[in-house]
Design an enzyme around this catalytic site. Structure first.
Site, PDB file in Angstrom:
ATOM      1  N   GLY A 222      24.056 -11.124  -7.206  1.00  0.00           N
ATOM      2  CA  GLY A 222      24.949 -11.769  -8.156  1.00  0.00           C
ATOM      3  C   GLY A 222      24.208 -12.796  -8.991  1.00  0.00           C
ATOM      4  N   CYS A 223      24.830 -13.184 -10.096  1.00  0.00           N
ATOM      5  CA  CYS A 223      24.152 -14.084 -11.032  1.00  0.00           C
ATOM      6  C   CYS A 223      24.024 -15.490 -10.468  1.00  0.00           C
ATOM      7  CB  CYS A 223      24.864 -14.079 -12.381  1.00  0.00           C
ATOM      8  SG  CYS A 223      26.637 -14.363 -12.300  1.00  0.00           S
ATOM      9  N   PHE A 224      25.142 -16.097 -10.062  1.00  0.00           N
ATOM     10  CA  PHE A 224      25.043 -17.429  -9.458  1.00  0.00           C
ATOM     11  C   PHE A 224      24.194 -17.366  -8.190  1.00  0.00           C
ATOM     12  CE2 PHE A 224      28.824 -19.624 -11.588  1.00  0.00           C
ATOM     13  CZ  PHE A 224      28.060 -20.673 -12.058  1.00  0.00           C
TER      14      PHE A 224
END
Lengths: 323, 323, 323, 323
Positions: B133-135
Site C-alpha cells: 500500500g501507499c501509506f
C-alpha cells in the site's frame, strides 16, 4: 557515440530542466554544468530532486571538449556570454534566451529560430539555435496552419502561464501567499514575445499585417501554458481541421485533439495539444504546452536531436504528471 | 526479448500509471489493457494524456500469451478475479490491491510482499507479488532500519496524502470545491494499512509489539505522501543515520537526505526520500513518496524488473515534476 | 462612544488583518495606521483589497489620542518600540509579537497572556495583552480541558500551517513555485511556540512535566492551521467529550464538533473547531483555526472587546470562505 | 423592524452563501430555510462552517409570514416552483436562477433584472428580481460605461471561473484530481449568459448589434471570476477612465482601480473591481468579482436592500480573504 553537452546557467529553472532531460537521454552525455553562483556544489544543492541522480558538481570552468552548449541564461546574458567568452567555433549553441530570436547574431554565429514545426529542415542544418519563447511556442503552434494557408487575420488571444514562467527570482507576484488562488493580467497587449510571433507568422504568410491582440494572465499553478486564440475564418470547421492535421502530420509532439483539451494532458511532457472549435465565422484555437519543456528545455533537446541527426523524440518520451 | 504484459483494470489511476510506465519501458511490451467499462475505446479515452502515445484499444478479452499480469483492481476484486478466471499458471501476477498482503493466497498462487527494500531476494524468485500500500510503503521505509536494528518502540505517525490516493470515483471528499486549500483527518488510528505495516516491522523485529499510532490526513494536492514518524531512540543521530545509510545501501530508489526534505523532490518519480532529525531521545523520520509510483504502479514495475532479472531501475528513470 | 485605535506596523499581514476587522467593527474607530515604510500612501497601496474601504493614509506619526494600540511588529520589535517611544500610560497595548508571552515586561507595563479561553477574567482587567502565537493557540485550545482535569501526559502533535504564517517577506519557502503542492517539515521538535504552550498547560496542570513533541509542517495553502495531537487518556470518549464541552461552555469561538472537522470550516473566521476521536487508550484531538484571525488579529480584537467591556464577539461575526 | 426572509433551496452553494450573509445582516431575520433533501437537519449538516452560528433546522414547509423569498434553485426550477406553489402575492421574490432574466414572467409577477449598476431605480420599485448570472455580472460591469456612451463595438472576452460556479453536484470537471492545477475551456462562444449580456448592453446602446465573442475557462480555484475584454475604442485612455468613473460614481461596490487588479482583491466580498488598459485603439477591460457574492447571493442581498429601502451596502461589509 554520445553527444557531449555543456550547460551554461545550470542553477535556474531552464537549466535544471535541461539537466533532468539530458541525464536520462540515451544519446547524451552531460559533460559539465556551469554556474558561477553554485560552483563546487553538487547539482542537487540547487535542484533537490536530483539527489541520487548524478555525482556531477557545478563548475565555473567552461570546457571546450563538448559538441553543444545549452545557454540557459537570462535575456541579454546570452549575447554577452558569447561576446565575452571564446567558444570553439565547432561547438554548436542552443540558446534559450530571447537574444537571437529576431535575426540577431554574433560574429561567426547565425541563429535559426528553433521551432521544429516550422523550421525542421533548417534546424537540421543549423549550428546555432534560438530556442523560441514559451508563450510564442503555444501561440505560434496554434496559428501556423492558418498562416501557411494564407488565412490569418487579426487575432485575439488570451493565455495563462504557470509561475515557473516568471523564473526563480523571488518577486511579489511569485509570493505563494499572493499567487495562490489568484489570477491577474500583465503586459497587456505588449508582451515581448509578440515580436517573434509576428516574425514567424509572416514567414509563412508574408502579407500578414494584422495585430495579435494578446492578453497574458498569471495563473495559480506552476507549470504550463494554456492559450485560446479567436480569429475570423471563412471556412467550415472540417476544412480547418484538415489544414491542421496536414500541417502537423509527421510532427511527433504537436497533436490535434478531436476532444476537449486541458492543460494537464501535457504537463511534464514535450507535447503541444491543440483543440479547434468554431461558431459562425469565428474559429477558436486552444493550445497547451508545458512552458519549461515544449516552451523551453524540452524544445531545446528536440532541436539538439534534429541538429545531430537523432530521432526527434529521443530522450523526450516523458511520463506526464496528468493528475 | 521483451516481457509481455497484460493489465487488468486499466481505466483507473493505478492502471493508467502502469500503462504510462510500461509504454516507455525498454524491455516491456504492453500486450493488452483490460477494462470492462472501456472495452473498444482507445486508451486516451480514459487517459487523455496518452493521446498520440499508443494506438492500443481497451479490451474485454483476457489474453494468455503474456508473461505477467498487473492486477489494478479495487480491493477485494483481485482475489475474485483470480478465482473466477483461469489464468495460465506460468503467467506471473503483480497485484496492486490489498488482497494478498497479509499472507492470503489462492490455489496455486502464494504471494510475496513486494517491498524490494525488505524482500528483494524473495521477489527475484517470486511468481506472485502483493504490491504494498501507499501509506504502508512510506511508513515502512521510514522505520525498517530501526526494526532491523531491533530499536523500534511505540511510533507516532502523521501522514498526508494526495487526492489520487482516494481513487477515481467522485466523492464528497474529492470534490474540488471542498478539497482545495483544505486539510482533514480520516481513519484516525484505524487505517487499513496498519496491518501490513505491523507485519513488515515484525518480520525484521519479531519482538516488536507496540503500536503504530497513525493519523492520516487528506491533503490539498493530487500526488504524493509525506509522513513524519516520532519514536524514542536511545542512540545519537549519527549512529541512526549510519543505520539508515547501511540499510538502504544498494537500493536505487530510497535515499537518505542530509538536508531537509520536501514532497516535490520525489513527485512523479519512483523515489522515496528520507530525512532524519533528533532532539533529546526523540527521533523524527520524515519520508516522502509519490503514492501512484513508489506507492503503487512504480513499485509494481520495480518488482517486475526484479522478477524477470532486469536492472531494478529499468523504465523507472523518471523526470520529476519538481515545481 | 467608540474605542479609538492606533495600529503600529500596519503594512504587514497581521496589521492588514487588524485593519480589515477594525474598519467594520461597530464600536471601533481606527484613528491611525503607522508604517514607516508606507507613510503617506493610502492603505490600499499595501492592502489592495481595501480599495474603496477607507481614505486613511499610513502615517509615521504616533498619535497619543487613542485608547489602545495594536502592535503588529516583528518578534523583538515590540519590546524595542515600547522602550524607544513614550506611550501615554493610559493607552492600553495589545501586542501580537512573542515579546511578552512568557512574563516579560517593560517598566510600567505587565502583560496578560491573551487567550480568552484560559484567561478571560484577567484579560477583562488587563491594560496590556500578549496575544498568543498561532500554533500555540491551536495546540493549547486542543489540550486545555485535559490540563484543567489534570489528565495531560506526553503529547505527540503534528500541525500544518498556511503560508501567511511565514509573513510577507519573500523567502525560498514562500516562493509559489516551490510551495505549491508541496509539504515539508520545519523546526522539528523545536518550534518557538513550545514555551508558551508549556507555560499555559502548567498554569492549569502545575504538575505537568512531560514533552509536547511537536512537528510543524508547511502547507500548500495560505490561511489556516490544522493540528492533530495524540495523547494517552484513561477515560472513555464520552467523558472526554463532556470535559471539553464543559470547558468551552460560554466561549463563543471555540466549538467542539460531533462530526469530522476540516480546515475550511473556520478559514476567514475567528473560530476554533475541535474534533475528538479515541481508539483504545489513545485520544486524538484535532483543532483548526485561521492563523491570522483566531491565531493573531482576530484574537487581538477579541481581547480588545474583553478589555473594554464590549460583547466578546463584537466585530467578529465573519463570513467564512468555506469553499 | 427586520425584513423577514425565507430561502428556498438552502442546501446548495447559492443558498448557503445567502444564509451566511443574512445571519449577519443587521436588518434581516432569516425565518426559514427550505430544503427537501435536508428537512429536519441543522443547517450545519449541509454547511459545516455554520456550526455554532444558528440553531435553525432545514424545513420542507414553505411559510408565508415572510417579506421576501430567495429562490436558490437550479435553472428551470424557479419557474416551476412559482407555478406549483401558491406564494402570497405580497411576498417579494429574488430569484437567483436564469429563469426570468430575459423578460420571462409568471402570472402576477414581472421581474426586473437585478443589476443595481444599471437598474437601481427600477429595483427600488420592484417586487420581483431576476438576479444576474455570475459571468454576466462580471462582463456587463466591464462594458456598461462603453454602452452608455454608445461606444461599444465587437468584443473579445476571455473569462475564468472558480469551481463553485459549477455547483455542488459531483462532476468529472469538479473532481479535485482533475481540476487541481488544470485549465480548460468550455462552452466556447456559446455560454448561456451571452443572452442576458446582449440584452443589458442593448438596453444602454440600442443600436449595438455586434458579437460578444466569449471564451469561458475553468480555473483551478474555488471562488471568483476574472474577465478580460478587448474592444476597439477610438478615445484616449483618460477619457475612457472618466467615462467609467462617472458611470460608477455613487455605486458602492464597483470600483475602478488606477492600479493593476487581481482576483483576490475581491474574493469573499461583494465588490467588482475594474482595471483599464489601452494600446493603440484597443481597450482592454479587466473585471473581477466573487461569483458567489457579487455574482449571486451578495448581489441578491444588495437587491433586497434596495427593494426595502435599506442602505445598499447593509450586511455586505465583508472581510475579504485577500490571501
Amino acid at each position: 557515440m554520445k553527444i557531449r553537452i555543456g550547460i551554461i546557467g545550470g542553477a535556474g529553472y531552464g537549466g535544471g530542466e535541461a539537466i533532468r532531460l539530458l541525464l536520462n537521454h540515451p544519446q547524451a552525455e552531460l559533460v559539465f554544468v556551469h554556474s558561477r553562483s553554485h560552483a563546487g556544489s553538487p547539482l542537487h544543492a540547487a535542484h533537490p530532486d536530483l539527489l541520487g541522480e548524478t555525482s556531477l558538481l557545478f563548475t565555473d570552468v567552461i570546457q571546450q571538449q563538448v559538441d553543444v552548449l545549452f545557454l540557459c541564461l537570462g535575456h541579454g546574458e546570452s549575447k554577452k556570454f558569447l561576446e565575452e567568452n571564446k567558444i570553439n567555433p565547432s561547438i554548436r549553441i542552443i540558446d534559450l534566451s530571447q537574444d537571437f530570436r529576431l535575426g540577431e547574431s554574433v560574429p561567426g554565429r547565425e541563429f535559426v529560430y528553433g521551432l521544429p514545426e516550422m523550421n525542421r529542415d533548417r534546424i537540421k542544418q543549423a549550428s546555432n539555435i534560438a530556442n523560441p519563447g514559451c508563450f510564442a511556442t503555444a501561440i505560434e503552434l496554434g496559428l501556423l496552419p492558418l498562416a501557411k494557408a494564407g488565412l490569418l487575420q487579426e487575432v485575439y488571444t488570451t493565455g495563462i502561464t504557470g509561475s515557473t514562467g516568471a523564473g526563480q527570482k523571488l518577486q511579489d507576484t511569485t509570493h505563494f501567499t499572493w499567487r495562490a488562488n489568484n489570477i491577474s493580467a500583465y503586459k497587456t497587449l505588449t508582451h515581448q514575445h509578440l515580436k517573434e510571433i509576428n516574425r514567424s507568422l509572416k514567414q509563412l504568410q508574408p502579407a500578414f499585417n494584422s495585430a495579435i491582440n494578446f492578453v497574458p494572465w498569471r495563473g495559480d499553478f506552476t507549470r504550463g501554458i494554456f492559450v485560446s486564440s479567436c480569429v475570423t475564418v471563412d471556412k467550415p470547421l472540417d476544412e480547418v481541421k484538415k489544414l491542421y492535421a496536414d500541417y502537423y502530420h509527421g510532427h511527433p509532439f504537436t497533436l490535434v485533439s478531436q476532444d476537449t483539451v486541458d492543460l494537464k494532458q501535457i504537463v511534464n511532457t514535450n507535447k503541444c495539444v491543440i483543440g479547434l472549435e468554431k461558431e459562425g465565422d469565428k474559429l477558436v484555437v486552444h493550445s497547451a504546452i508545458d512552458n519549461l519543456l515544449k516552451g523551453a528545455s524540452g524544445q531545446a533537446v528536440q532541436n539538439m536531436n534534429l541538429m545531430f541527426g537523432l530521432p526527434e523524440a529521443s530522450g523526450l518520451k516523458l511520463k506526464s504528471i496528468v493528475f
